[in-house]
Design a protein around this motif. Structure first.
Motif, PDB file in Angstrom:
ATOM      1  N   LEU A  92       0.816  -1.211   0.000  1.00 28.85           N
ATOM      2  CA  LEU A  92       0.000   0.000   0.000  1.00 28.85           C
ATOM      3  C   LEU A  92       0.850   1.262   0.000  1.00 28.85           C
ATOM      4  CD1 LEU A  92      -2.861  -0.805  -0.063  1.00 28.85           C
ATOM      5  CD2 LEU A  92      -3.136  -0.161   2.325  1.00 28.85           C
ATOM      6  N   LEU A  93       1.902   1.265   0.799  1.00 29.56           N
ATOM      7  CA  LEU A  93       2.650   2.501   1.012  1.00 29.56           C
ATOM      8  C   LEU A  93       4.081   2.454   0.512  1.00 29.56           C
ATOM      9  CD1 LEU A  93       1.443   3.293   4.650  1.00 29.56           C
ATOM     10  CD2 LEU A  93       0.541   4.149   2.505  1.00 29.56           C
ATOM     11  N   GLY A 101       7.553  25.551   1.141  1.00 25.67           N
ATOM     12  CA  GLY A 101       7.672  24.276   1.834  1.00 25.67           C
ATOM     13  C   GLY A 101       7.965  23.168   0.857  1.00 25.67           C
ATOM     14  N   LYS A 102       8.088  21.969   1.367  1.00 26.29           N
ATOM     15  CA  LYS A 102       8.503  20.848   0.530  1.00 26.29           C
ATOM     16  C   LYS A 102       7.446  20.526  -0.529  1.00 26.29           C
ATOM     17  CE  LYS A 102      10.396  16.181   0.831  1.00 26.29           C
ATOM     18  NZ  LYS A 102      10.691  15.014   1.677  1.00 26.29           N
ATOM     19  N   GLU A 103       6.186  20.465  -0.100  1.00 24.36           N
ATOM     20  CA  GLU A 103       5.147  20.067  -1.045  1.00 24.36           C
ATOM     21  C   GLU A 103       4.995  21.100  -2.165  1.00 24.36           C
ATOM     22  OE1 GLU A 103       1.853  18.109   0.728  1.00 24.36           O
ATOM     23  OE2 GLU A 103       0.464  18.875  -0.777  1.00 24.36           O
ATOM     24  N   ALA A 104       5.049  22.376  -1.796  1.00 20.27           N
ATOM     25  CA  ALA A 104       4.927  23.421  -2.806  1.00 20.27           C
ATOM     26  C   ALA A 104       6.090  23.347  -3.790  1.00 20.27           C
ATOM     27  CB  ALA A 104       4.874  24.792  -2.141  1.00 20.27           C
ATOM     28  N   PHE A 109      10.383  10.995 -17.100  1.00 22.68           N
ATOM     29  CA  PHE A 109       9.544   9.828 -16.851  1.00 22.68           C
ATOM     30  C   PHE A 109       9.770   9.269 -15.457  1.00 22.68           C
ATOM     31  CE2 PHE A 109       9.012   5.186 -16.923  1.00 22.68           C
ATOM     32  CZ  PHE A 109       7.642   5.169 -17.033  1.00 22.68           C
ATOM     33  N   GLN A 110      11.016   9.240 -15.044  1.00 21.39           N
ATOM     34  CA  GLN A 110      11.349   8.780 -13.699  1.00 21.39           C
ATOM     35  C   GLN A 110      10.651   9.637 -12.654  1.00 21.39           C
ATOM     36  OE1 GLN A 110      15.577   8.455 -13.689  1.00 21.39           O
ATOM     37  NE2 GLN A 110      15.590   6.922 -12.064  1.00 21.39           N
ATOM     38  N   PHE A 111      10.688  10.916 -12.886  1.00 26.05           N
ATOM     39  CA  PHE A 111      10.005  11.855 -11.998  1.00 26.05           C
ATOM     40  C   PHE A 111       8.537  11.472 -11.887  1.00 26.05           C
ATOM     41  CE2 PHE A 111      10.185  16.626 -10.820  1.00 26.05           C
ATOM     42  CZ  PHE A 111       9.281  16.422  -9.802  1.00 26.05           C
ATOM     43  N   LEU A 112       7.905  11.297 -13.044  1.00 25.11           N
ATOM     44  CA  LEU A 112       6.474  11.002 -13.054  1.00 25.11           C
ATOM     45  C   LEU A 112       6.178   9.657 -12.385  1.00 25.11           C
ATOM     46  CD1 LEU A 112       3.935  12.353 -14.136  1.00 25.11           C
ATOM     47  CD2 LEU A 112       4.095  10.899 -16.141  1.00 25.11           C
ATOM     48  N   LEU A 113       6.993   8.672 -12.698  1.00 26.98           N
ATOM     49  CA  LEU A 113       6.761   7.335 -12.149  1.00 26.98           C
ATOM     50  C   LEU A 113       6.912   7.339 -10.630  1.00 26.98           C
ATOM     51  CD1 LEU A 113       6.203   4.398 -12.941  1.00 26.98           C
ATOM     52  CD2 LEU A 113       8.668   4.022 -12.946  1.00 26.98           C
ATOM     53  N   ARG A 114       7.954   7.978 -10.157  1.00 26.43           N
ATOM     54  CA  ARG A 114       8.182   8.054  -8.713  1.00 26.43           C
ATOM     55  C   ARG A 114       7.032   8.795  -8.044  1.00 26.43           C
ATOM     56  NH1 ARG A 114      13.870   7.099  -8.898  1.00 26.43           N
ATOM     57  NH2 ARG A 114      13.729   4.853  -8.902  1.00 26.43           N
ATOM     58  N   THR A 137       2.305   9.723  -0.977  1.00 27.10           N
ATOM     59  CA  THR A 137       2.179  11.133  -0.621  1.00 27.10           C
ATOM     60  C   THR A 137       1.788  11.972  -1.819  1.00 27.10           C
ATOM     61  OG1 THR A 137       4.095  10.679   0.783  1.00 27.10           O
ATOM     62  CG2 THR A 137       3.294  12.948   0.706  1.00 27.10           C
ATOM     63  N   THR A 138       2.379  11.659  -2.976  1.00 26.02           N
ATOM     64  CA  THR A 138       2.197  12.543  -4.120  1.00 26.02           C
ATOM     65  C   THR A 138       1.230  12.000  -5.159  1.00 26.02           C
ATOM     66  OG1 THR A 138       4.146  11.531  -5.117  1.00 26.02           O
ATOM     67  CG2 THR A 138       4.484  13.558  -3.894  1.00 26.02           C
TER      68      THR A 138
END
Lengths: 201, 201
Positions: free
Chosen positions: A36-37, B64-67, B112-117, B123-124
């Motif tokens: 899941l995570l 922040g990190k998410e932004a 692509f790696q960015f997107l896949l990760r 979280t994302t």
DNA sequence: GAGTCAAGTCAATGCTCGTTGACATGAGCG
DNA sequence: CGCTCATGTCAACGAGCATTGACTTGACTC
């Protein structure tokens, strides 16, 4: 996960002191949580809580987080079983499954999610190369057989992975004409790859 | 990453006080690190060090990190550009690229790696559904055009994702006959999907 | 050159995590 | 019963993290 009912059940109905059962409960919870995570976002505390056990027991029974992960990983891949598929209907049945909701195919979705998360985490990715070769690409190659099985297995495996990812992202079943077209196209791809004859262009 | 030369360069050749340049350096480092390690395993400290800046500046310039992640994500997807491909040779050229090493195609592999990760991190992942629909499935549908473009785009996108994942796992170029067969088979899949005619079974 | 304010630095805070060793407990045996 | 040891509990440690606010530094204006 975060299921208060589970907590209550655990509290109200504790396991009798049984090392083996506890170990099994932890392993089962680990398989769920890791799928899941992913490795990095899973906390041993969560696994332990889910299993109704204490964090310290994870160390006692498995040695540590990484060892637990490896055991969960191996336990999740007891030979997927391409063997069991009927070759005549394989392409169409597989395509139909891929058009349906991932929830309709819990076990496979679960295992695939585990593998995908493990393959994309920088911590666990290095552990996977051999496993993928042995339990994924190898069996597909053998199952396909015939000329250029290696190359065809690569294309087959890649397509399969892609369809699974797409289904995971999509999250729901396709409907109506879109579903029909999807199934036909996907089935055609699998059928072509199963055939030894080189693809028509 | 962990490049002592970079550290020395940064120390020896510090930026003049320039907010815009610093912001850009942080964003560039973020794109790299997030693609390499994923959101959860990337530490703001590492991004800051890579950019030759202080962690506190990340907060000041991005919040922040998410932004920061969201900005890096959007900056990484400035319309991939299916438009620019020559339709006549698309299938074969794409298949050839997919047979070659991912290192030979840095920019695409990187994105692509960015997107896949991002898609496989819990979280994302929720942030991605819309982006994928808008900047991936949509353009493919429009580019394919014709009857049942939606369904064909799904199969197309799924296959494409699968081939990219396979290439990423494989890590090196295919050679000899395996390469030839791989290219032919993959090109055939793309060619079929580009065609409006329903697939032959 | 003095003053000012943006740009950059630093140390501390509060949090979560994996790990660890000391401690409590209960089931089974004599 | 009383002993014992496997089983389960608990609290604490140290590391790493994002965030924060107070501080310093440097470039530019007058």
């Amino acid at each position: 996960m975060n299921d208060p009912a589970a907590l209550i059940r655990v509290r109200a109905n504790p396991r009798k002191r049984d090392a083996e059962a506890t170990r099994a409960a932890i392993l089962a919870a680990a398989k769920t949580q890791f799928a899941l995570l992913g490795y990095d976002c899973t906390a041993l505390r969560d696994i332990a809580r889910e299993a109704g056990a204490d964090v310290a027991l994870v160390k006692r029974y498995f040695g540590g987080k990484e060892a637990l992960f490896l055991e969960a990983l191996k336990a999740s891949f007891g030979s997927d079983g391409l063997r069991d598929w009927d070759r005549a209907n394989f392409a169409h049945e597989m395509a139909t499954m891929l058009a349906d909701s991932p929830h309709a195919d819990e076990a496979r979705t679960h295992r695939f999610q585990f593998l995908l998360r493990a393959a994309t985490s920088p911590t666990t990715a290095p552990l996977l190369n051999l496993l993928i070769q042995d339990r994924f690409l190898g069996p597909i190659r053998d199952w396909l057989g015939g000329a250029d099985a290696e190359a065809r297995a690569r294309v087959f495996a890649a397509s399969y992975i892609g369809f699974l990812v797409e289904r995971l992202i999509r999250g729901e079943a396709l409907l109506g004409r879109e579903r029909e077209v999807f199934i036909n196209r996907v089935a055609a791809i699998f059928a072509t790859l199963m055939s030894e004859r080189d693809a028509p262009i």
